[in-house]
Structure formats: C-alpha cells, structure tokens
Motif scaffolding. Structure first.
Motif, PDB file in Angstrom:
ATOM      1  N   LYS A   1      10.329   9.600  -3.433  1.00  0.00           N
ATOM      2  CA  LYS A   1      11.257  10.119  -2.416  1.00  0.00           C
ATOM      3  C   LYS A   1      10.521  10.874  -1.325  1.00  0.00           C
ATOM      4  O   LYS A   1      10.796  10.698  -0.141  1.00  0.00           O
ATOM      5  N   SER A   2       9.563  11.708  -1.708  1.00  0.00           N
ATOM      6  CA  SER A   2       8.858  12.519  -0.704  1.00  0.00           C
ATOM      7  C   SER A   2       7.969  11.652   0.185  1.00  0.00           C
ATOM      8  O   SER A   2       7.868  11.885   1.388  1.00  0.00           O
ATOM      9  N   ASP A   3       7.328  10.618  -0.393  1.00  0.00           N
ATOM     10  CA  ASP A   3       6.487   9.729   0.411  1.00  0.00           C
ATOM     11  C   ASP A   3       7.338   8.904   1.379  1.00  0.00           C
ATOM     12  O   ASP A   3       6.949   8.654   2.516  1.00  0.00           O
ATOM     13  N   PHE A   4       8.522   8.494   0.925  1.00  0.00           N
ATOM     14  CA  PHE A   4       9.433   7.737   1.788  1.00  0.00           C
ATOM     15  C   PHE A   4       9.811   8.582   3.005  1.00  0.00           C
ATOM     16  O   PHE A   4       9.763   8.139   4.144  1.00  0.00           O
ATOM     17  N   LYS A   5      10.144   9.845   2.755  1.00  0.00           N
ATOM     18  CA  LYS A   5      10.538  10.766   3.826  1.00  0.00           C
ATOM     19  C   LYS A   5       9.378  10.954   4.808  1.00  0.00           C
ATOM     20  O   LYS A   5       9.560  10.934   6.018  1.00  0.00           O
ATOM     21  N   LEU A   6       8.193  11.118   4.265  1.00  0.00           N
ATOM     22  CA  LEU A   6       6.979  11.302   5.070  1.00  0.00           C
ATOM     23  C   LEU A   6       6.775  10.117   6.016  1.00  0.00           C
ATOM     24  O   LEU A   6       6.557  10.292   7.213  1.00  0.00           O
ATOM     25  N   LEU A   7       6.864   8.904   5.477  1.00  0.00           N
ATOM     26  CA  LEU A   7       6.654   7.706   6.288  1.00  0.00           C
ATOM     27  C   LEU A   7       7.757   7.525   7.321  1.00  0.00           C
ATOM     28  O   LEU A   7       7.505   7.141   8.453  1.00  0.00           O
ATOM     29  N   LYS A   8       8.988   7.799   6.915  1.00  0.00           N
ATOM     30  CA  LYS A   8      10.124   7.631   7.826  1.00  0.00           C
ATOM     31  C   LYS A   8       9.993   8.580   9.022  1.00  0.00           C
ATOM     32  O   LYS A   8      10.186   8.180  10.164  1.00  0.00           O
ATOM     33  N   GLU A   9       9.630   9.824   8.750  1.00  0.00           N
ATOM     34  CA  GLU A   9       9.455  10.797   9.837  1.00  0.00           C
ATOM     35  C   GLU A   9       8.300  10.380  10.742  1.00  0.00           C
ATOM     36  O   GLU A   9       8.373  10.498  11.957  1.00  0.00           O
ATOM     37  N   HIS A  10       7.232   9.885  10.129  1.00  0.00           N
ATOM     38  CA  HIS A  10       6.071   9.469  10.913  1.00  0.00           C
ATOM     39  C   HIS A  10       6.427   8.298  11.822  1.00  0.00           C
ATOM     40  O   HIS A  10       6.035   8.259  12.978  1.00  0.00           O
ATOM     41  N   LEU A  11       7.177   7.360  11.290  1.00  0.00           N
ATOM     42  CA  LEU A  11       7.567   6.169  12.049  1.00  0.00           C
ATOM     43  C   LEU A  11       8.310   6.571  13.327  1.00  0.00           C
ATOM     44  O   LEU A  11       8.089   6.003  14.388  1.00  0.00           O
TER      45      LEU A  11
ATOM     46  N   SER B   1      11.838   8.517  -8.250  1.00  0.00           N
ATOM     47  CA  SER B   1      11.587   9.951  -8.337  1.00  0.00           C
ATOM     48  C   SER B   1      10.073  10.094  -8.524  1.00  0.00           C
ATOM     49  O   SER B   1       9.402   9.136  -8.919  1.00  0.00           O
ATOM     50  N   GLU B   2       9.540  11.276  -8.262  1.00  0.00           N
ATOM     51  CA  GLU B   2       8.087  11.487  -8.356  1.00  0.00           C
ATOM     52  C   GLU B   2       7.564  11.075  -9.741  1.00  0.00           C
ATOM     53  O   GLU B   2       6.510  10.473  -9.860  1.00  0.00           O
ATOM     54  N   GLU B   3       8.320  11.400 -10.783  1.00  0.00           N
ATOM     55  CA  GLU B   3       7.866  11.140 -12.161  1.00  0.00           C
ATOM     56  C   GLU B   3       7.870   9.647 -12.498  1.00  0.00           C
ATOM     57  O   GLU B   3       7.102   9.198 -13.324  1.00  0.00           O
ATOM     58  N   GLU B   4       8.786   8.900 -11.880  1.00  0.00           N
ATOM     59  CA  GLU B   4       8.962   7.488 -12.255  1.00  0.00           C
ATOM     60  C   GLU B   4       8.113   6.525 -11.447  1.00  0.00           C
ATOM     61  O   GLU B   4       8.076   5.342 -11.752  1.00  0.00           O
ATOM     62  N   LEU B   5       7.441   7.021 -10.396  1.00  0.00           N
ATOM     63  CA  LEU B   5       6.646   6.123  -9.555  1.00  0.00           C
ATOM     64  C   LEU B   5       5.557   5.454 -10.404  1.00  0.00           C
ATOM     65  O   LEU B   5       4.819   6.135 -11.103  1.00  0.00           O
ATOM     66  N   PRO B   6       5.477   4.109 -10.391  1.00  0.00           N
ATOM     67  CA  PRO B   6       4.448   3.427 -11.195  1.00  0.00           C
ATOM     68  C   PRO B   6       3.037   3.944 -10.866  1.00  0.00           C
ATOM     69  O   PRO B   6       2.763   4.306  -9.725  1.00  0.00           O
ATOM     70  N   SER B   7       2.176   3.966 -11.861  1.00  0.00           N
ATOM     71  CA  SER B   7       0.860   4.613 -11.703  1.00  0.00           C
ATOM     72  C   SER B   7      -0.112   3.829 -10.832  1.00  0.00           C
ATOM     73  O   SER B   7      -1.126   4.361 -10.406  1.00  0.00           O
ATOM     74  N   ASP B   8       0.197   2.548 -10.538  1.00  0.00           N
ATOM     75  CA  ASP B   8      -0.745   1.775  -9.714  1.00  0.00           C
ATOM     76  C   ASP B   8      -0.294   1.665  -8.262  1.00  0.00           C
ATOM     77  O   ASP B   8      -0.737   0.804  -7.525  1.00  0.00           O
ATOM     78  N   VAL B   9       0.599   2.558  -7.834  1.00  0.00           N
ATOM     79  CA  VAL B   9       1.081   2.556  -6.450  1.00  0.00           C
ATOM     80  C   VAL B   9       0.227   3.504  -5.609  1.00  0.00           C
ATOM     81  O   VAL B   9      -0.064   4.613  -6.031  1.00  0.00           O
ATOM     82  N   VAL B  10      -0.175   3.034  -4.424  1.00  0.00           N
ATOM     83  CA  VAL B  10      -0.907   3.901  -3.501  1.00  0.00           C
ATOM     84  C   VAL B  10       0.078   4.920  -2.937  1.00  0.00           C
ATOM     85  O   VAL B  10       1.097   4.547  -2.359  1.00  0.00           O
ATOM     86  N   CYS B  11      -0.219   6.198  -3.157  1.00  0.00           N
ATOM     87  CA  CYS B  11       0.664   7.261  -2.685  1.00  0.00           C
ATOM     88  C   CYS B  11      -0.192   8.443  -2.246  1.00  0.00           C
ATOM     89  O   CYS B  11      -1.423   8.391  -2.346  1.00  0.00           O
ATOM     90  N   LEU B  12       0.453   9.474  -1.772  1.00  0.00           N
ATOM     91  CA  LEU B  12      -0.265  10.671  -1.359  1.00  0.00           C
ATOM     92  C   LEU B  12      -1.092  11.187  -2.536  1.00  0.00           C
ATOM     93  O   LEU B  12      -0.600  11.225  -3.661  1.00  0.00           O
ATOM     94  N   LYS B  13      -2.320  11.527  -2.296  1.00  0.00           N
ATOM     95  CA  LYS B  13      -3.256  12.054  -3.292  1.00  0.00           C
ATOM     96  C   LYS B  13      -3.747  11.003  -4.306  1.00  0.00           C
ATOM     97  O   LYS B  13      -4.318  11.345  -5.323  1.00  0.00           O
ATOM     98  N   SER B  14      -3.496   9.730  -4.030  1.00  0.00           N
ATOM     99  CA  SER B  14      -4.066   8.714  -4.921  1.00  0.00           C
ATOM    100  C   SER B  14      -5.376   8.219  -4.315  1.00  0.00           C
ATOM    101  O   SER B  14      -5.602   8.352  -3.115  1.00  0.00           O
ATOM    102  N   GLU B  15      -6.202   7.665  -5.167  1.00  0.00           N
ATOM    103  CA  GLU B  15      -7.472   7.102  -4.701  1.00  0.00           C
ATOM    104  C   GLU B  15      -7.353   5.583  -4.793  1.00  0.00           C
ATOM    105  O   GLU B  15      -6.962   5.051  -5.825  1.00  0.00           O
ATOM    106  N   ALA B  16      -7.667   4.908  -3.703  1.00  0.00           N
ATOM    107  CA  ALA B  16      -7.536   3.453  -3.667  1.00  0.00           C
ATOM    108  C   ALA B  16      -8.902   2.818  -3.433  1.00  0.00           C
ATOM    109  O   ALA B  16      -9.693   3.313  -2.641  1.00  0.00           O
ATOM    110  N   ARG B  17      -9.157   1.719  -4.138  1.00  0.00           N
ATOM    111  CA  ARG B  17     -10.350   0.914  -3.870  1.00  0.00           C
ATOM    112  C   ARG B  17      -9.838  -0.407  -3.333  1.00  0.00           C
ATOM    113  O   ARG B  17      -9.018  -1.072  -3.970  1.00  0.00           O
TER     114      ARG B  17
END
Length: 125
Positions: free
Chosen positions: A10-20, A44-60
């Motif tokens: 939810k928080s990442d969605f809000k972040l992107l929407k505001e940025h857009l 919800s923050e707790e239910e977000l799958p662990s392999d999703v790129v999100c704020l504070k995640s590290e992506a290769r």
C-alpha cells in the motif's frame, strides 16, 4: 510481450502514484506507469511476496542486450548514493523495477533509449 501486473505494498503504491502526478518522466514511461498502477495488485506490507522489488529491497538485474549485471538497493531519494549501490526509487531504473518480481523482464525508456532488463534476484533487507 506479456505484461505482468505490478505487486505493490500500500505504501509503495501511494509513493508511485504521488510521483507519477508530479514527475517529469517521458510520455512513454508516464503512460506505462499509469497503466501499471491501474492494474497493480496491492498487498499489505506483511503480505507482499518476498521476491518483489520494493523500497529497501536489493535487486540484481541484467541488461538483456549486453548481459551486463547490476546490483543495487532501492532507497528514498535522500538516501541515494550510487557509490554504495543505493538508487533512488524515483530514478528511471528504480521506477522501472518497482513492483516487479524475480525473472520478470522490463522494458523502460532510459536516457539512452528503450532498454530491457531481467530481474535475476531480489533480497529484502
């Protein structure tokens, strides 16, 4: 090319929407992000799958044309520091990857034209 829907907290969605709304990104990217946000699956923050790129995640990721690999952590703009692989969520590559998952392929307009990347792995911090 198949388009997958974004997975966002939810928080990442809000972040992107505001940025857009206030961003000066290219018309191509703006339309792409706008459509992706309409189709996004919101968790919800707790239910977000662990392999999703999100704020504070590290992506290769790898550039699909050159095979060149990059690893970085997505952070808020004030924490961004390319020397330590910390990239702003609002940098072109940050926005491009946000909400995508391991093995997804993303096409995004970069300063040097359309680029295609594959997400090799995602780690949550």
């Amino acid at each position: 090319m198949e388009t997958k829907s974004l997975s966002l907290s939810k928080s990442d969605f809000k972040l992107l929407k505001e940025h857009l709304e206030k961003s000066n990104m290219s018309a191509y990217n703006k339309e792409k992000l706008s459509n992706e946000l309409k189709e996004a699956t919101i968790y919800s923050e707790e239910e977000l799958p662990s392999d999703v790129v999100c704020l504070k995640s590290e992506a290769r990721i790898a550039n699909t044309k050159t095979g060149k690999e990059f690893t970085f952590k997505l952070v808020m703009p004030e924490e961004a520091n390319i020397k330590v692989q910390k990239v702003s969520v609002f940098a072109p590559i940050g926005i491009a990857l946000f909400g995508y998952r391991t093995n997804d392929i993303i096409t995004w307009e970069m300063p040097d034209g359309l680029q295609e990347f594959k997400i090799l792995s995602v780690n949550r911090m």
